[in-house]
Motif scaffolding. Sequence first.
Motif, PDB file in Angstrom:
ATOM      1  N   GLU A  43      -1.849   0.458  48.411  1.00 58.74           N
ATOM      2  CA  GLU A  43      -3.030  -0.950  48.775  1.00 58.74           C
ATOM      3  C   GLU A  43      -3.840  -0.035  47.673  1.00 58.74           C
ATOM      4  N   LYS A  61      -6.444   0.259  52.260  1.00 63.09           N
ATOM      5  CA  LYS A  61      -7.182   0.902  54.143  1.00 63.09           C
ATOM      6  C   LYS A  61      -8.148   0.808  54.721  1.00 63.09           C
ATOM      7  N   ASP A  83     -11.558  -2.483  54.500  1.00 62.50           N
ATOM      8  CA  ASP A  83     -11.571  -2.461  53.529  1.00 62.50           C
ATOM      9  C   ASP A  83     -12.290  -2.381  52.254  1.00 62.50           C
ATOM     10  N   ASP A 190      -8.971 -10.924  39.284  1.00 62.58           N
ATOM     11  CA  ASP A 190      -6.655 -10.807  39.553  1.00 62.58           C
ATOM     12  C   ASP A 190      -6.408 -12.488  39.485  1.00 62.58           C
ATOM     13  N   GLU A 191      -6.765 -13.644  39.684  1.00 62.33           N
ATOM     14  CA  GLU A 191      -6.613 -14.674  39.904  1.00 62.33           C
ATOM     15  C   GLU A 191      -5.861 -15.250  38.436  1.00 62.33           C
ATOM     16  N   GLU A 192      -6.543 -14.637  38.087  1.00 61.24           N
ATOM     17  CA  GLU A 192      -6.884 -15.385  36.214  1.00 61.24           C
ATOM     18  C   GLU A 192      -6.046 -14.291  34.993  1.00 61.24           C
ATOM     19  N   LEU A 210      -4.391 -10.349  31.069  1.00 62.21           N
ATOM     20  CA  LEU A 210      -3.811  -8.901  31.153  1.00 62.21           C
ATOM     21  C   LEU A 210      -2.178  -9.289  31.623  1.00 62.21           C
ATOM     22  N   PRO A 211      -1.052  -8.205  31.227  1.00 65.66           N
ATOM     23  CA  PRO A 211       0.041  -8.578  31.924  1.00 65.66           C
ATOM     24  C   PRO A 211       0.190  -8.068  33.202  1.00 65.66           C
ATOM     25  N   VAL A 212      -0.404  -8.159  33.795  1.00 64.00           N
ATOM     26  CA  VAL A 212      -0.233  -7.204  35.023  1.00 64.00           C
ATOM     27  C   VAL A 212      -0.638  -8.250  36.582  1.00 64.00           C
ATOM     28  N   VAL A 213       0.162  -7.493  37.547  1.00 68.33           N
ATOM     29  CA  VAL A 213       0.037  -8.581  38.344  1.00 68.33           C
ATOM     30  C   VAL A 213      -0.632  -8.233  39.314  1.00 68.33           C
ATOM     31  N   ASP A 231      -3.025  -3.801  42.846  1.00 69.21           N
ATOM     32  CA  ASP A 231      -2.915  -3.568  43.763  1.00 69.21           C
ATOM     33  C   ASP A 231      -1.542  -3.241  43.994  1.00 69.21           C
ATOM     34  N   ALA A 232      -0.886  -4.703  43.891  1.00 65.29           N
ATOM     35  CA  ALA A 232       0.705  -5.579  44.940  1.00 65.29           C
ATOM     36  C   ALA A 232       1.277  -4.255  44.621  1.00 65.29           C
ATOM     37  N   GLU A 233       1.201  -3.715  42.987  1.00 69.14           N
ATOM     38  CA  GLU A 233       2.799  -2.737  42.906  1.00 69.14           C
ATOM     39  C   GLU A 233       2.378  -1.427  42.620  1.00 69.14           C
ATOM     40  N   TYR A 237      -1.892   0.439  34.619  1.00 73.41           N
ATOM     41  CA  TYR A 237      -1.614   0.351  33.369  1.00 73.41           C
ATOM     42  C   TYR A 237      -2.446   0.595  32.436  1.00 73.41           C
TER      43      TYR A 237
END
Lengths: 250, 357
Positions: A43, A61, A83, A190-192, A210-213, A231-233, A237
């Motif tokens: 994460e 973490k 966090d 992140d959301e946009e 950005l084409p990033v999750v 973060d999720a992946e 990039y």
Amino acid sequence: MFSRKILFLCFCSFLFSCSNNALQESNSQNIFLENVKRINVPEPSDIFLCSDGNYFIVSDKGFVYKLDSGLKIIQKFSLKGQDFEGITVDEKNGFVYVTDERPRKIYRLSKDKDELISSFTISENGAANKGFEGIAIDETGNLLIVREKDATAILTVSSEGQKLSETTLNFASDLSSITIFNGKIYVLSDEEATLYQLNKDFTVRKKWSLPVVNPEGVTFKDENTVLILSDAEAKLYEFTLEDRDAFTIR
Amino acid sequence: MYKIISLSILLLFTSKSFSQLVLRQNDWSLEFKGYSNFYYNYRFVEKGQEKHKNRFRTSDARLTFEFDHNRKVNAQIQLDFANVPTSEESNLLVDSWIQLRGDWFKLRFGQQKVPYSLISIFNKPSLAISERPFLIDIMTPRRDVGITFHQFFWGEKLLLWQGIFTGNGKNQKDDDAKGKPLFAARVQYSFPHKSSEATFNSIPSIKPVFSFGANATFSDDQRVIEDENLFRNLEGKKLLYGVDFSVAYRQFKFIWEFHRADFKPDATKEFSAGGSFYELSANFKKINSLFAVRYEDVNPNSLLKNNNQKALDFATTHFLEGLPTQVRVTYSHRFEVERTKNKWKDNELRAEIIFNF
């Protein structure tokens, strides 16, 4: 009969909205993917690339990692937070600054030794998981700290923890990172899934889709090469930015 | 009067300055949050059945207290002031649990959601349509008192839940005469990365995220209370099992769930119940609007042929700019049951305002 009409109107409304927005949604083409690398940090939530080629990465973490230029972990700091969401490095003075989102705490570590130098808390009442997502150091040595949402903002804080100003931003639904490169301020949403370049007054100068999750971290390799952390992946990039005036927001 | 006082307390928290108040001291924090939901409901009833045709109601007035210690121990108490005690049965207490967290697990004790069904696990403010599907309302255990062990692996792509509960639903202090618990388990796998409630419901994913789930519960108990929920209203053995699939891509989300329950009542013949629903939603941030459509088909009793209850729901939600508030209109169309040639429930229009704080 009446209910059938409502049923029909609801369906038409749904279809119209879908088609209308499909036309409106168009990604800007001024960013090019060059490379994707996996990161062996659980994460990962923010990244900073030092001039010596090493990376500093923080994790949700609550850990800080130092990685070499090949993204191999070479040091895990003993500091344990709740966090960790933001990181920046003051290379001139040899400090690493880390934000701990939930307790609204900033840690100052030694860049070269596993040592906590100091920490301070910025008093805030907002939701625990809508806190400090990114941190950067401006040319005067002050810290720029981004608040994720409710309300999205950049806080200017002295390196000793005194809050100097707060600027509320309204161009994105959330903010997930901040970095300064060659005097230019960049923030990430992140959301946009968008990278923004800001003016000195924190208004938007340029933006790149950005084409990033789940993009949570941003750092620069050079003027036109940006690294975005997912973060999720758990992937890094590398993109080339096409910096055309056509994309400048006036 | 009690309701008015309770709502007034909630309104205090809804002003901007009080929203999402957090008190912090060292590694401890106490967070206050919640939401309220007020709605107007119009039912398309037959002539002569005017009761409940036009009504204003407060469906939720929830206040949550969340304690946290260094993300290792946390606890939650959630109250719903729209359900203050008016009879012997009180629904004021929604959640009350304590949780221990490790790097790869959570262990939760107390009154909580039973880990069954994806849409049942989601919090109400993040639903795209006013109410959860009828299938979920009548067939799943929802909340109960017990222990849940929740594990996560591979960057939270694989999630496992195992739980043991009293089996009588929320706010029931005792077990029944049989004294047997309810067992529940769920497994969920997401690909290519983890899928949380936030990523599914509010954050647009620029790549398709697929999620598969399978779950089951088993219990053998006596009826405790009269309830429309088949689980709580039947004596005997009950095995509930189901699967779900969801995909989230950009502003579009799709979810499908199938559930079936096999009942072996102590007094009557064995029967089963089951059904499925499909829900598609699209969240257009540029116009601050979310549109959703859902179709469901449920047979609550396999002993009756051509007894399927079908519904089609449409909802449009508008998020007010700069405010944690949403306005939603839902139209629910119910089809005739083939066996009775009557609608199983009246069609309805519901307009509501939801305030999150």
